[in-house]
Design a protein around this motif. Structure first.
Motif, PDB file in Angstrom:
ATOM      1  N   LYS A  19     -11.440  -6.448  -4.765  1.00 43.20           N
ATOM      2  CA  LYS A  19     -10.235  -7.066  -4.214  1.00 43.20           C
ATOM      3  C   LYS A  19      -9.363  -7.503  -5.385  1.00 43.20           C
ATOM      4  O   LYS A  19      -9.854  -8.102  -6.349  1.00 43.20           O
ATOM      5  N   TYR A  29       0.955  -8.573  -2.645  1.00 43.33           N
ATOM      6  CA  TYR A  29       0.158  -7.508  -2.049  1.00 43.33           C
ATOM      7  C   TYR A  29      -1.303  -7.715  -2.407  1.00 43.33           C
ATOM      8  O   TYR A  29      -1.623  -8.242  -3.474  1.00 43.33           O
ATOM      9  N   SER A  31      -4.883  -5.485  -2.672  1.00 38.47           N
ATOM     10  CA  SER A  31      -5.479  -4.147  -2.625  1.00 38.47           C
ATOM     11  C   SER A  31      -6.992  -4.292  -2.548  1.00 38.47           C
ATOM     12  O   SER A  31      -7.585  -5.179  -3.170  1.00 38.47           O
ATOM     13  N   SER A  33     -10.676  -1.863  -2.402  1.00 38.75           N
ATOM     14  CA  SER A  33     -11.343  -0.569  -2.439  1.00 38.75           C
ATOM     15  C   SER A  33     -12.818  -0.823  -2.167  1.00 38.75           C
ATOM     16  O   SER A  33     -13.341  -1.909  -2.435  1.00 38.75           O
ATOM     17  N   ASP A  54     -12.850   4.415  -0.199  1.00 35.95           N
ATOM     18  CA  ASP A  54     -11.599   4.170   0.506  1.00 35.95           C
ATOM     19  C   ASP A  54     -10.829   3.095  -0.246  1.00 35.95           C
ATOM     20  O   ASP A  54     -11.423   2.246  -0.915  1.00 35.95           O
ATOM     21  N   GLN A  56      -7.181   0.538   0.216  1.00 37.41           N
ATOM     22  CA  GLN A  56      -6.148   0.056   1.128  1.00 37.41           C
ATOM     23  C   GLN A  56      -5.310  -0.968   0.382  1.00 37.41           C
ATOM     24  O   GLN A  56      -5.830  -1.788  -0.380  1.00 37.41           O
ATOM     25  N   GLU A  57      -4.011  -0.920   0.611  1.00 34.62           N
ATOM     26  CA  GLU A  57      -3.100  -1.895   0.028  1.00 34.62           C
ATOM     27  C   GLU A  57      -2.224  -2.429   1.144  1.00 34.62           C
ATOM     28  O   GLU A  57      -1.701  -1.654   1.951  1.00 34.62           O
ATOM     29  N   LEU A  58      -2.096  -3.763   1.221  1.00 37.38           N
ATOM     30  CA  LEU A  58      -1.281  -4.338   2.273  1.00 37.38           C
ATOM     31  C   LEU A  58      -0.638  -5.629   1.803  1.00 37.38           C
ATOM     32  O   LEU A  58      -1.083  -6.244   0.833  1.00 37.38           O
ATOM     33  N   LYS A  96     -12.676   0.004   7.712  1.00 33.14           N
ATOM     34  CA  LYS A  96     -12.025  -1.221   7.247  1.00 33.14           C
ATOM     35  C   LYS A  96     -12.966  -2.421   7.286  1.00 33.14           C
ATOM     36  O   LYS A  96     -12.748  -3.411   6.593  1.00 33.14           O
ATOM     37  N   TYR A  99     -14.453  -3.748   3.953  1.00 32.68           N
ATOM     38  CA  TYR A  99     -13.690  -4.556   3.000  1.00 32.68           C
ATOM     39  C   TYR A  99     -14.089  -6.021   3.016  1.00 32.68           C
ATOM     40  O   TYR A  99     -13.804  -6.744   2.072  1.00 32.68           O
TER      41      TYR A  99
END
Length: 117
Positions: A19, A29, A31, A33, A54, A56-58, A96, A99
């Protein structure tokens, strides 16, 4: 005489989650993985088999409370084969979830990420 590849005597089943956060144009943001890896550390040709990965960025405002509450850094978990297989199954239909779960582990370590700037 031909050399044969040594059969690994101990396979390590590893789950790694990262993270990190950053600011871009005034917006924060996050991110994430996550990776599931089979490691063969005792073979002549030490290698890893990446089973799943995987990223993800949000925006921070779109992250769940569980995601936001995780410490920033690299979390590594050494798992039993059974737990690893369950995470592989989970990765195929609920990726997801990986994570922010903490699996049952045999050993673990955490490393903070270096921040620059």
């Amino acid at each position: 005489m031909t050399k044969t590849r040594e059969i690994p005597t101990k396979i390590r089943y590893v789950f790694t989650r990262v993270k990190d956060s950053f600011v871009e144009n005034g917006t924060i943001y996050i991110s994430f993985s996550a990776r599931l890896t089979r490691e063969y550390p005792q073979s002549i040709y030490s290698h890893n088999d990446r089973i799943w990965f995987d990223i993800q960025e949000l925006k921070e405002s779109h992250a769940t409370k569980k995601m936001s509450s995780l410490k920033e850094g690299v979390s590594t978990y050494f798992l039993s084969e059974e737990v690893f297989d369950e995470l592989v199954k989970l990765s195929s239909h609920c990726p997801k979830e990986l994570y922010h779960i903490t699996p049952i582990f045999e050993d673990t370590y955490f490393k903070k990420l270096a921040k620059y700037g």
